[in-house]
Design a protein around this motif. Structure first.
Motif, short mmCIF file in Angstrom:
data_model
loop_
_atom_site.label_atom_id
_atom_site.label_comp_id
_atom_site.label_asym_id
_atom_site.label_seq_id
_atom_site.Cartn_x
_atom_site.Cartn_y
_atom_site.Cartn_z
N GLU A 1 0.82 -1.21 0.00
CA GLU A 1 0.00 0.00 0.00
C GLU A 1 0.86 1.27 0.00
OE1 GLU A 1 -2.56 -0.52 3.40
OE2 GLU A 1 -3.64 -2.17 2.43
N ASN A 2 2.12 1.12 0.36
CA ASN A 2 3.05 2.24 0.36
C ASN A 2 4.06 2.15 -0.79
OD1 ASN A 2 2.78 4.11 2.90
ND2 ASN A 2 2.25 2.04 3.55
N GLY A 3 3.71 1.36 -1.82
CA GLY A 3 4.50 1.31 -3.04
C GLY A 3 5.73 0.42 -3.02
N ILE A 4 5.82 -0.51 -2.06
CA ILE A 4 6.99 -1.39 -1.96
C ILE A 4 6.52 -2.84 -2.11
CG2 ILE A 4 8.88 -2.20 -0.50
CD1 ILE A 4 8.77 0.60 0.85
N GLU A 5 6.96 -3.48 -3.18
CA GLU A 5 6.62 -4.88 -3.42
C GLU A 5 7.62 -5.78 -2.70
OE1 GLU A 5 4.04 -6.18 -5.17
OE2 GLU A 5 3.25 -4.19 -5.59
N THR A 6 7.13 -6.88 -2.13
CA THR A 6 7.99 -7.81 -1.42
C THR A 6 7.65 -9.24 -1.81
OG1 THR A 6 6.48 -7.89 0.47
CG2 THR A 6 8.31 -6.31 0.58
#
Length: 116
Positions: A51-56
């Motif tokens: 949701e904060n633009g960081i894919e994991t």
């Protein structure tokens, strides 16, 4: 990486605040946080980071000496390790293991004892 660390620290502190206020007293496994919470904590953290633009990517590891022992953490697409529950191992499996509540960076000592 500063943004990533701040997001993860904020997330961990929110869990800690809820734990201290006994909001997890009947909610397993968070009633033992950080112990035995790595899987669900990673799922929630992954969504928060997305949701904060960081894919994991979630990493599920099994201990190389005891297949019943597991740990879960996240990595980014460029290999940064994210672990907000590795401190559950302090004083248990590695005598020289030290941990902070939020690990961001290369694989730590605890991650290297799990194969995935």
């Amino acid at each position: 990486m500063n943004k990533l660390y701040n997001l993860c620290l904020s997330f961990r502190k929110a869990i800690e605040r809820a734990y201290v206020k006994n909001e997890f007293i009947k909610l397993q496994p968070f009633n033992k946080f950080p112990n035995d919470c790595c899987d669900i904590a990673c799922e929630l953290l992954a969504q928060y980071l997305k949701e904060n633009g960081i894919e994991t990517i979630q990493i599920n590891g099994t201990n190389i000496h005891d297949p019943l022992w597991h740990h879960v953490w996240l990595t980014t697409n460029n290999g940064i390790v994210i672990d907000i529950t590795s401190d559950q191992f302090v004083g248990t499996l590695l005598e020289s293991f030290e941990s902070t509540s939020v690990h961001i960076g290369d694989e730590g000592k605890v991650h290297r004892i799990f194969s995935y």
